[in-house]
Design a protein around this motif. Structure first.
Motif, mmCIF file in Angstrom:
data_model
loop_
_atom_site.group_PDB
_atom_site.id
_atom_site.type_symbol
_atom_site.label_atom_id
_atom_site.label_comp_id
_atom_site.label_asym_id
_atom_site.label_seq_id
_atom_site.Cartn_x
_atom_site.Cartn_y
_atom_site.Cartn_z
ATOM 1 N N ASP A 158 0.508 -1.681 -0.001
ATOM 2 C CA ASP A 158 0.121 0.033 -0.060
ATOM 3 C C ASP A 158 1.074 1.161 -0.384
ATOM 4 O O ASP A 158 1.051 2.407 -0.501
ATOM 5 C CB ASP A 158 -0.827 -0.023 1.153
ATOM 6 C CG ASP A 158 -1.942 0.942 1.082
ATOM 7 O OD1 ASP A 158 -3.186 1.360 -0.374
ATOM 8 O OD2 ASP A 158 -1.699 1.931 2.219
ATOM 9 N N HIS B 95 1.319 4.574 -3.348
ATOM 10 C CA HIS B 95 0.605 5.228 -3.114
ATOM 11 C C HIS B 95 1.981 6.425 -3.014
ATOM 12 O O HIS B 95 2.088 7.535 -4.159
ATOM 13 C CB HIS B 95 0.380 5.779 -1.924
ATOM 14 C CG HIS B 95 -0.989 4.912 -1.982
ATOM 15 N ND1 HIS B 95 -2.315 5.507 -2.413
ATOM 16 C CD2 HIS B 95 -1.256 4.044 -0.632
ATOM 17 C CE1 HIS B 95 -3.540 4.956 -1.883
ATOM 18 N NE2 HIS B 95 -3.291 4.125 -1.527
ATOM 19 N N ARG C 143 -10.591 -5.406 -0.123
ATOM 20 C CA ARG C 143 -11.279 -4.038 0.104
ATOM 21 C C ARG C 143 -10.660 -3.185 -0.545
ATOM 22 O O ARG C 143 -10.132 -2.561 -1.569
ATOM 23 C CB ARG C 143 -11.956 -3.109 0.994
ATOM 24 C CG ARG C 143 -12.785 -2.120 0.661
ATOM 25 C CD ARG C 143 -13.656 -1.538 2.678
ATOM 26 N NE ARG C 143 -14.117 -2.458 2.843
ATOM 27 C CZ ARG C 143 -13.882 -2.530 4.055
ATOM 28 N NH1 ARG C 143 -12.628 -2.638 5.114
ATOM 29 N NH2 ARG C 143 -15.223 -3.813 4.695
ATOM 30 N N THR C 144 -8.794 -3.682 0.071
ATOM 31 C CA THR C 144 -7.617 -2.109 -0.173
ATOM 32 C C THR C 144 -7.574 -2.401 -1.647
ATOM 33 O O THR C 144 -7.281 -2.051 -1.837
ATOM 34 C CB THR C 144 -6.797 -2.664 1.160
ATOM 35 O OG1 THR C 144 -6.954 -2.126 2.200
ATOM 36 C CG2 THR C 144 -5.898 -1.633 0.101
ATOM 37 N N GLU D 167 -9.904 -1.785 -4.075
ATOM 38 C CA GLU D 167 -10.176 0.013 -4.848
ATOM 39 C C GLU D 167 -8.158 0.329 -4.862
ATOM 40 O O GLU D 167 -8.277 1.404 -5.836
ATOM 41 C CB GLU D 167 -9.820 0.972 -3.196
ATOM 42 C CG GLU D 167 -11.387 0.782 -2.491
ATOM 43 C CD GLU D 167 -10.811 1.138 -1.189
ATOM 44 O OE1 GLU D 167 -10.278 1.841 -0.445
ATOM 45 O OE2 GLU D 167 -12.668 1.078 -0.068
ATOM 46 N N HIS D 168 -7.702 -0.540 -5.037
ATOM 47 C CA HIS D 168 -6.208 0.007 -5.698
ATOM 48 C C HIS D 168 -6.345 -0.173 -7.341
ATOM 49 O O HIS D 168 -6.024 -0.096 -8.065
ATOM 50 C CB HIS D 168 -4.827 -1.158 -4.693
ATOM 51 C CG HIS D 168 -4.180 -0.745 -3.523
ATOM 52 N ND1 HIS D 168 -3.906 -1.236 -2.644
ATOM 53 C CD2 HIS D 168 -4.461 0.398 -2.743
ATOM 54 C CE1 HIS D 168 -3.248 -0.850 -2.424
ATOM 55 N NE2 HIS D 168 -3.880 1.012 -2.007
ATOM 56 N N LEU E 17 -11.589 8.258 -6.682
ATOM 57 C CA LEU E 17 -11.277 6.855 -6.198
ATOM 58 C C LEU E 17 -10.085 7.054 -5.038
ATOM 59 O O LEU E 17 -10.611 6.412 -4.170
ATOM 60 C CB LEU E 17 -10.945 6.035 -6.697
ATOM 61 C CG LEU E 17 -12.324 5.242 -8.378
ATOM 62 C CD1 LEU E 17 -11.631 4.388 -9.313
ATOM 63 C CD2 LEU E 17 -12.892 4.638 -7.597
ATOM 64 N N HIS F 57 -11.173 5.594 -1.450
ATOM 65 C CA HIS F 57 -9.384 5.027 -0.813
ATOM 66 C C HIS F 57 -9.080 5.088 0.708
ATOM 67 O O HIS F 57 -9.722 4.985 1.936
ATOM 68 C CB HIS F 57 -8.624 4.543 -0.739
ATOM 69 C CG HIS F 57 -7.798 3.810 -1.241
ATOM 70 N ND1 HIS F 57 -7.570 2.440 -0.606
ATOM 71 C CD2 HIS F 57 -5.892 3.563 -1.044
ATOM 72 C CE1 HIS F 57 -6.963 2.182 0.052
ATOM 73 N NE2 HIS F 57 -5.894 2.702 -0.702
#
Length: 227
Positions: free
Chosen positions: A140, A144, A184-185, A188-189, A207, A211
């Motif tokens: 994660d 980002h 979920r993560t 979303e990614h 989005l 997130h």
């Protein structure tokens, strides 16, 4: 204090009282849960959290052991888990992320080279379908970071990286305690990645907002529960 925190504090107290020392094996899960007046599920979550930061060592087929950390380091590590989400300053970092990072994501949808966007897909693929929480959080952070770098604005990228790093502990704890957060993560990614591939700045930014807001909303609810 949450039920999981109760379990962590109970284990901590056993060490403080000298009942458990570095290298000692914890009692059987069922016995320990009954003795502490906790559910086996909450005790299991506490063990998972403490093993993640290497306070406990879970050995398959053998049992769970206190690590050989020095007692002072052991206490610091437990405080790290228990206390971080009681400090609401992390909410300010999440609020700042929610403002800054969608802008960087929008810029990346325009400026990020397609080869770098494709590399993001490989990063997500490398996790597989069932990553551990620490693997997810590391991915994660990198996901980002790369998108912020893809914005083409070095100042903005540095700001995003700083803000993201300051919320790492909250994301780790969420992964340990909120059901379905891994799936979920990842979803979303994937959605953000598709918006980048399609060069849709407004969609990518929206989005990213959703997130990041998910972590913020979870932490707000957690802090309310703690009061």
């Amino acid at each position: 204090m949450s039920v999981t925190d109760d379990a962590i504090e109970a284990i901590k107290q056993m060490i403080v009282d000298g009942e458990l020392g570095p290298g000692d094996r914890l009692p059987r899960e069922a016995d320990l849960a009954e003795r502490l007046g906790l559910s086996r599920n909450s005790l299991r979550e506490a063990v998972r959290a403490l093993s993640l930061i290497h306070v406990l060592d879970v050995r398959r087929g053998d049992g769970t052991y206190v690590t050989s950390l020095e007692p002072s380091l052991l206490m610091d590590a437990m405080s790290f888990v228990v206390d971080f989400h009681r400090d609401d300053t992390v909410l300010q970092f999440l609020e700042a992320r929610r403002i800054v990072e969608p802008a960087a994501t929008e810029m990346a949808a325009v400026k990020m080279p397609m080869a770098d966007i494709e590399d993001l897909g490989e990063l997500l693929d490398s996790l597989g379908d069932n990553p551990t929480v620490d693997e997810l959080v590391a991915s994660d952070l990198e996901f980002h970071r790369r998108i912020a770098a893809g914005s083409g604005n070095a100042v903005l990228a540095s700001l995003v990286e700083t803000l993201s790093g300051r919320t790492q502990r909250a994301r780790t704890w969420r992964g340990l305690t909120q059901e379905g957060v891994v799936e979920r993560t990842l979803g979303e990614h994937r959605a953000i990645l598709q918006a980048l591939i399609r060069r849709q700045p407004s969609v990518a930014g929206a989005l990213a907002t959703v997130h990041i807001a998910g972590v913020e909303q979870w932490l707000r609810a957690t802090l309310v529960d703690e009061t």
